[in-house]
Design a protein around this motif. Structure first.
Motif, PDB file in Angstrom:
ATOM      1  N   ASN A 371      -8.195   9.812  12.124  1.00 15.57           N
ATOM      2  CA  ASN A 371      -8.590   9.924  13.538  1.00 15.57           C
ATOM      3  C   ASN A 371      -8.242   8.683  14.347  1.00 15.57           C
ATOM      4  OD1 ASN A 371      -9.668  12.491  13.080  1.00 15.57           O
ATOM      5  ND2 ASN A 371     -11.686  11.671  12.567  1.00 15.57           N
ATOM      6  N   SER A 372      -7.507   7.750  13.757  1.00 16.57           N
ATOM      7  CA  SER A 372      -7.054   6.524  14.424  1.00 16.57           C
ATOM      8  C   SER A 372      -8.204   5.624  14.858  1.00 16.57           C
ATOM      9  CB  SER A 372      -6.175   6.867  15.640  1.00 16.57           C
ATOM     10  OG  SER A 372      -5.064   7.648  15.243  1.00 16.57           O
ATOM     11  N   ASN A 373      -9.302   5.673  14.130  1.00 18.53           N
ATOM     12  CA  ASN A 373     -10.432   4.787  14.398  1.00 18.53           C
ATOM     13  C   ASN A 373     -10.313   3.575  13.470  1.00 18.53           C
ATOM     14  OD1 ASN A 373     -12.842   3.635  15.136  1.00 18.53           O
ATOM     15  ND2 ASN A 373     -14.112   5.428  14.702  1.00 18.53           N
ATOM     16  N   TYR A 374      -9.406   2.680  13.835  1.00 15.76           N
ATOM     17  CA  TYR A 374      -9.039   1.612  12.917  1.00 15.76           C
ATOM     18  C   TYR A 374     -10.114   0.536  12.806  1.00 15.76           C
ATOM     19  CZ  TYR A 374      -4.623   3.941  13.703  1.00 15.76           C
ATOM     20  OH  TYR A 374      -3.649   4.899  13.807  1.00 15.76           O
ATOM     21  N   THR A 375     -10.913   0.354  13.809  1.00 10.48           N
ATOM     22  CA  THR A 375     -11.976  -0.646  13.728  1.00 10.48           C
ATOM     23  C   THR A 375     -12.953  -0.306  12.612  1.00 10.48           C
ATOM     24  OG1 THR A 375     -11.773  -1.037  16.107  1.00 10.48           O
ATOM     25  CG2 THR A 375     -13.775  -1.835  15.026  1.00 10.48           C
ATOM     26  N   VAL A 376     -13.343   0.970  12.538  1.00  8.25           N
ATOM     27  CA  VAL A 376     -14.253   1.412  11.477  1.00  8.25           C
ATOM     28  C   VAL A 376     -13.581   1.281  10.111  1.00  8.25           C
ATOM     29  CG1 VAL A 376     -15.517   3.401  10.572  1.00  8.25           C
ATOM     30  CG2 VAL A 376     -15.494   2.959  13.028  1.00  8.25           C
ATOM     31  N   CYS A 377     -12.297   1.632  10.039  1.00  4.60           N
ATOM     32  CA  CYS A 377     -11.575   1.545   8.764  1.00  4.60           C
ATOM     33  C   CYS A 377     -11.569   0.114   8.232  1.00  4.60           C
ATOM     34  CB  CYS A 377     -10.144   2.037   8.938  1.00  4.60           C
ATOM     35  SG  CYS A 377     -10.002   3.795   9.302  1.00  4.60           S
ATOM     36  N   LEU A 378     -11.237  -0.833   9.098  1.00  4.57           N
ATOM     37  CA  LEU A 378     -11.163  -2.225   8.654  1.00  4.57           C
ATOM     38  C   LEU A 378     -12.530  -2.762   8.273  1.00  4.57           C
ATOM     39  CD1 LEU A 378      -8.590  -3.580  11.266  1.00  4.57           C
ATOM     40  CD2 LEU A 378      -8.185  -2.975   8.887  1.00  4.57           C
ATOM     41  N   GLU A 379     -13.577  -2.320   8.965  1.00  7.74           N
ATOM     42  CA  GLU A 379     -14.925  -2.754   8.602  1.00  7.74           C
ATOM     43  C   GLU A 379     -15.309  -2.244   7.216  1.00  7.74           C
ATOM     44  OE1 GLU A 379     -17.459  -1.371  11.683  1.00  7.74           O
ATOM     45  OE2 GLU A 379     -16.861  -2.929  13.129  1.00  7.74           O
ATOM     46  N   ILE A 380     -14.994  -0.992   6.930  1.00 10.51           N
ATOM     47  CA  ILE A 380     -15.314  -0.429   5.609  1.00 10.51           C
ATOM     48  C   ILE A 380     -14.530  -1.147   4.521  1.00 10.51           C
ATOM     49  CG2 ILE A 380     -15.145   1.645   4.183  1.00 10.51           C
ATOM     50  CD1 ILE A 380     -15.634   3.304   6.702  1.00 10.51           C
ATOM     51  N   MET A 381     -13.253  -1.388   4.756  1.00 11.28           N
ATOM     52  CA  MET A 381     -12.432  -2.065   3.755  1.00 11.28           C
ATOM     53  C   MET A 381     -12.929  -3.474   3.473  1.00 11.28           C
ATOM     54  SD  MET A 381      -8.734  -0.692   5.131  1.00 11.28           S
ATOM     55  CE  MET A 381      -7.778  -1.898   4.224  1.00 11.28           C
ATOM     56  N   ASP A 382     -13.283  -4.196   4.521  1.00  8.71           N
ATOM     57  CA  ASP A 382     -13.772  -5.561   4.333  1.00  8.71           C
ATOM     58  C   ASP A 382     -15.127  -5.575   3.629  1.00  8.71           C
ATOM     59  OD1 ASP A 382     -13.423  -8.471   4.991  1.00  8.71           O
ATOM     60  OD2 ASP A 382     -15.313  -8.111   6.024  1.00  8.71           O
ATOM     61  N   LYS A 383     -15.957  -4.593   3.900  1.00  9.85           N
ATOM     62  CA  LYS A 383     -17.289  -4.537   3.307  1.00  9.85           C
ATOM     63  C   LYS A 383     -17.230  -4.291   1.806  1.00  9.85           C
ATOM     64  CE  LYS A 383     -21.668  -2.016   3.716  1.00  9.85           C
ATOM     65  NZ  LYS A 383     -22.374  -0.902   4.414  1.00  9.85           N
ATOM     66  N   TRP A 384     -16.253  -3.524   1.356  1.00 13.41           N
ATOM     67  CA  TRP A 384     -16.185  -3.148  -0.058  1.00 13.41           C
ATOM     68  C   TRP A 384     -15.150  -3.941  -0.841  1.00 13.41           C
ATOM     69  CZ3 TRP A 384     -19.283   0.387  -2.585  1.00 13.41           C
ATOM     70  CH2 TRP A 384     -20.162   1.099  -1.768  1.00 13.41           C
ATOM     71  N   ARG A 385     -14.499  -4.922  -0.239  1.00 15.28           N
ATOM     72  CA  ARG A 385     -13.460  -5.685  -0.926  1.00 15.28           C
ATOM     73  C   ARG A 385     -13.997  -6.378  -2.182  1.00 15.28           C
ATOM     74  NH1 ARG A 385      -8.657  -8.425   0.593  1.00 15.28           N
ATOM     75  NH2 ARG A 385      -8.947  -7.706   2.744  1.00 15.28           N
ATOM     76  N   ASN A 386     -15.127  -7.064  -2.074  1.00 20.20           N
ATOM     77  CA  ASN A 386     -15.664  -7.798  -3.225  1.00 20.20           C
ATOM     78  C   ASN A 386     -16.017  -6.871  -4.380  1.00 20.20           C
ATOM     79  OD1 ASN A 386     -15.370 -10.181  -1.874  1.00 20.20           O
ATOM     80  ND2 ASN A 386     -17.530 -10.464  -1.393  1.00 20.20           N
ATOM     81  N   ASP A 387     -16.528  -5.693  -4.056  1.00 25.24           N
ATOM     82  CA  ASP A 387     -16.856  -4.740  -5.118  1.00 25.24           C
ATOM     83  C   ASP A 387     -15.604  -4.300  -5.874  1.00 25.24           C
ATOM     84  OD1 ASP A 387     -18.879  -4.667  -2.931  1.00 25.24           O
ATOM     85  OD2 ASP A 387     -19.929  -3.365  -4.358  1.00 25.24           O
ATOM     86  N   TYR A 388     -14.508  -4.084  -5.146  1.00 23.57           N
ATOM     87  CA  TYR A 388     -13.276  -3.641  -5.792  1.00 23.57           C
ATOM     88  C   TYR A 388     -12.614  -4.763  -6.590  1.00 23.57           C
ATOM     89  CZ  TYR A 388     -13.806   0.375  -2.715  1.00 23.57           C
ATOM     90  OH  TYR A 388     -14.286   1.479  -2.061  1.00 23.57           O
ATOM     91  N   LEU A 389     -12.870  -6.012  -6.218  1.00 27.60           N
ATOM     92  CA  LEU A 389     -12.341  -7.134  -6.990  1.00 27.60           C
ATOM     93  C   LEU A 389     -13.016  -7.252  -8.350  1.00 27.60           C
ATOM     94  CD1 LEU A 389     -11.986  -9.877  -4.224  1.00 27.60           C
ATOM     95  CD2 LEU A 389     -10.143  -8.653  -5.388  1.00 27.60           C
ATOM     96  N   LEU A 390     -14.130  -6.560  -8.538  1.00 25.55           N
ATOM     97  CA  LEU A 390     -14.823  -6.552  -9.823  1.00 25.55           C
ATOM     98  C   LEU A 390     -14.510  -5.301 -10.634  1.00 25.55           C
ATOM     99  CD1 LEU A 390     -18.341  -7.923  -8.780  1.00 25.55           C
ATOM    100  CD2 LEU A 390     -16.447  -9.164  -9.832  1.00 25.55           C
ATOM    101  N   ASP A 391     -13.568  -4.499 -10.168  1.00 22.21           N
ATOM    102  CA  ASP A 391     -13.160  -3.305 -10.908  1.00 22.21           C
ATOM    103  C   ASP A 391     -12.056  -3.668 -11.891  1.00 22.21           C
ATOM    104  OD1 ASP A 391     -11.331  -0.787 -11.267  1.00 22.21           O
ATOM    105  OD2 ASP A 391     -13.263  -0.008 -10.584  1.00 22.21           O
ATOM    106  N   ILE A 392     -12.207  -3.262 -13.127  1.00 22.55           N
ATOM    107  CA  ILE A 392     -11.308  -3.705 -14.190  1.00 22.55           C
ATOM    108  C   ILE A 392      -9.882  -3.187 -14.016  1.00 22.55           C
ATOM    109  CG2 ILE A 392     -11.723  -1.766 -15.776  1.00 22.55           C
ATOM    110  CD1 ILE A 392     -11.971  -3.861 -18.020  1.00 22.55           C
ATOM    111  N   HIS A 393      -9.701  -2.041 -13.357  1.00 29.03           N
ATOM    112  CA  HIS A 393      -8.363  -1.490 -13.140  1.00 29.03           C
ATOM    113  C   HIS A 393      -7.818  -1.792 -11.750  1.00 29.03           C
ATOM    114  CE1 HIS A 393      -8.319   0.710 -16.906  1.00 29.03           C
ATOM    115  NE2 HIS A 393      -9.479   1.256 -16.614  1.00 29.03           N
ATOM    116  N   LEU A 394      -8.685  -1.946 -10.764  1.00 34.00           N
ATOM    117  CA  LEU A 394      -8.257  -2.025  -9.369  1.00 34.00           C
ATOM    118  C   LEU A 394      -8.083  -3.450  -8.877  1.00 34.00           C
ATOM    119  CD1 LEU A 394      -7.663  -0.081  -6.995  1.00 34.00           C
ATOM    120  CD2 LEU A 394     -10.063  -0.299  -6.335  1.00 34.00           C
ATOM    121  N   HIS A 395      -8.678  -4.442  -9.559  1.00 38.24           N
ATOM    122  CA  HIS A 395      -8.748  -5.789  -8.994  1.00 38.24           C
ATOM    123  C   HIS A 395      -7.381  -6.398  -8.710  1.00 38.24           C
ATOM    124  CE1 HIS A 395      -7.934  -6.738 -13.213  1.00 38.24           C
ATOM    125  NE2 HIS A 395      -7.571  -7.945 -12.819  1.00 38.24           N
ATOM    126  N   SER A 396      -6.397  -6.126  -9.544  1.00 38.51           N
ATOM    127  CA  SER A 396      -5.073  -6.734  -9.355  1.00 38.51           C
ATOM    128  C   SER A 396      -4.223  -5.998  -8.324  1.00 38.51           C
ATOM    129  CB  SER A 396      -4.329  -6.785 -10.695  1.00 38.51           C
ATOM    130  OG  SER A 396      -4.173  -5.481 -11.225  1.00 38.51           O
TER     131      SER A 396
END
Length: 553
Positions: A371-396
């Motif tokens: 829907n081209s709501n990029y502000t919300v997209c970037l907020e969600i991505m930034d909020k969950w970045r640290n969690d994904y860095l602790l994923d054994i397959h996704l971190h790299s």
């Protein structure tokens, strides 16, 4: 990574009737060299280095196949320590897994998140002891890590019981003795089966021995035993069991190209569609993990999206959870799929929607991007970045995926407009104008955006196509196509007029009696030279007439 046992500390190898147990033998992840061909066998009791994920085939020809097909892959991944994840509830997160992958993920989190180190190690040690693990060396290493972490963090280790901090050496010795005795028993039974030459018993004996090595953390021995069952498989079910066992071990070893090989082998096995253990969905999940590790994000997204809804109610918990399928598939699709494909394959995908319901933020991210709501997209991505860095397959892969998603968002934002105010665009993407300019320059150079930047006025100008020039180009192309077709028609007419078209028989029935172009004077096979001579003269006349016509046109 904990170092492996030295040769004088290691227990004897499986071939000598005892176990070769290595503390991190089931770790194939992180910042180390992934090797599929230089596979050290544990036969001589020499453990493998932590810089190599080892896997040895059973027979000589299997080992040769691995050496010839598997390639060395070095991955240098920067280890990023996460101070504190924003949304990770460790108890809820780890409850989605079981077996080795549960311990692997807990140790991975402990190595990269100081705030969760004590809790993750406590859960790992408790899990291994409660399950009466036979991988005693890994238990000892984790217990030592826990003791060091409690000393380092002080009061944060108050919730750790003394039974976990104080290592029970008697229990450790007892478990090691159990592992040795059971290995001796299985090997003796297998030798007896081989003497009797009963194929099914030999297959089951190798499978049981592989399962035992797997429980003891000897992934090399497990892979060797599983591979030896290949020559004794008599039904499609046996082949599927072989493939699934090798895939499970290869994933832990980090040898993902080998995983893809056995996925293809299993998918080509007859009777896969009738399998009641949801093997087809599990194979898609394993293939998706392999392509993700190999940075083939588009293929990985296709694999995750085609799993179906089976693994929601019947999860593949010893490898991947349904939540992981939603996260991996969603991020890979956002990073690689065009807008139309994102709509048809993800948003309108009924089967994948059930996985997205387990991770609502991924569903909101995909919908917001579409829907081209990029502000919300970037907020969600930034909020969950640290969690994904602790994923054994996704971190790299998280940085690459995030970069691709952001670049796609920039292209999609600029595409409908002739001019874009860089100040407003920078505000939408939560960045500064100079940084945004650099991002746009890289996209323009890569050919993803056809535009120019007015650095003085801070405006992005889209390149307008010259409609008059486009019309002339299309007209010229149409004229050339018409001229080519006309010449072809004229040539065919001239050939027909000069008798250069050979007609086939009138009907299939009586074909032998039909007119034969090589039959002259009622005798077949004679007169061919005269026919070809006439044809050559006719062709000469034809081309001379055509050239004469072109001269006086």
């Amino acid at each position: 990574m904990d170092p492996r046992l030295s040769p004088d500390q290691s227990i004897l190898s499986p071939d000598s009737g005892m176990m070769d147990i290595s503390p991190d033998g089931n770790e194939g992840y992180g910042d180390r060299e992934m090797t599929g061909s230089n596979l050290e066998s544990s036969t001589g009791g020499t453990p493998s280095s932590t810089s190599n994920a080892t896997m040895t085939a059973a027979s000589t020809h299997d080992a040769a196949g691995l050496d010839s097909t598997a390639s060395k892959r070095k991955r240098f991944v920067k280890v990023v320590e996460v101070d504190a994840p924003n949304n990770l509830d460790l108890d809820t997160y780890i409850a989605n897994y079981k077996g080795h992958t549960k311990i692997n993920r807990l140790e991975f989190i402990a190595d990269r998140c100081p705030s969760l180190q004590v809790e993750a190690l406590r859960m790992a040690v408790a899990e291994m002891k409660n399950n009466q693990t036979l991988n005693v060396q890994r238990y000892v290493n984790l217990a030592k890590k826990l003791q060091d972490a409690v000393k380092l963090h002080g009061q944060s280790g108050a919730n750790v019981g003394n039974d976990l901090l104080a290592m029970d050496k008697a229990w450790v010795d007892n478990q090691a003795q159990r592992a040795k005795q059971y290995a001796d028993q299985l090997e003796a039974e297998l030798k007896n089966y081989k003497r009797n030459a009963i194929k099914e018993s030999i297959r089951m004996g190798n499978t049981d021995l592989g399962n035992h090595y797997y429980e003891c953390g000897d992934l090399t021995g497990a892979h060797r035993s599983y591979s030896r069952t290949r020559d004794y498989c008599t039904t499609p079910k046996h082949i599927l069991d072989l493939c699934m066992n090798v895939i499970k071990v290869s994933i832990e070893l980090g040898n993902f190209p080998h995983v893809l090989t056995y996925v293809v082998k299993a998918e080509s096995t007859p009777g896969l569609a009738d399998d009641k253990e949801f093997t087809k969905a599990k194979l898609k999940a394993a293939s998706g993990l392999s392509n993700l590790d190999l940075s083939k994000y588009y293929t990985a997204a296709r694999d995750f999206l085609s799993i179906g809804e089976e693994l929601v109610a019947h999860p593949y918990s010893d490898v991947i959870s349904p939540n992981d399928i939603a996260v991996y598939g969603g991020l890979c699709a956002l990073a690689t799929f065009p807008r139309t494909e994102l709509k048809t394959r993800v948003i309108d995908n009924v089967g994948f929607r059930q996985y997205l319901d387990l991770e609502p933020h991924i569903r909101d991210l995909i919908q917001g991007f579409y829907n081209s709501n990029y502000t919300v997209c970037l907020e969600i991505m930034d909020k969950w970045r640290n969690d994904y860095l602790l994923d054994i397959h996704l971190h790299s892969h998280i940085e690459t995926l995030y970069t691709n998603i952001r670049r796609k968002a920039l292209v999609q934002f600029a595409s409908p407009f002739l001019t874009v105010d860089l100040t407003k665009m920078a505000r939408s993407f939560a960045t500064s104008v100079p940084v945004l300019e650099q991002e746009l320059v890289s996209l323009i150079v890569a050919g993803q955006i056809e535009a120019r930047i007015d650095s003085q006025q801070k405006i992005l100008w889209a390149k307008q196509a010259n409609k008059r020039s486009n019309i002339f180009e299309k007209t010229k192309a149409m004229g050339e196509e018409y001229e080519r077709e006309s010449k072809g028609l004229v040539l065919r007419i001239q050939m027909m007029n000069h008798g250069l078209v050979v007609k086939g028989p009138a009907s299939e029935k009586g074909a032998d009696d039909a007119e034969n172009p090589f039959q002259v004077g009622g005798r077949r096979g004679h007169g061919a030279r005269e026919i070809f001579s006439d044809a050559r003269s006719n062709m000469t006349n034809l081309f001379s007439n055509i050239s004469r016509g072109d001269r006086f046109r």
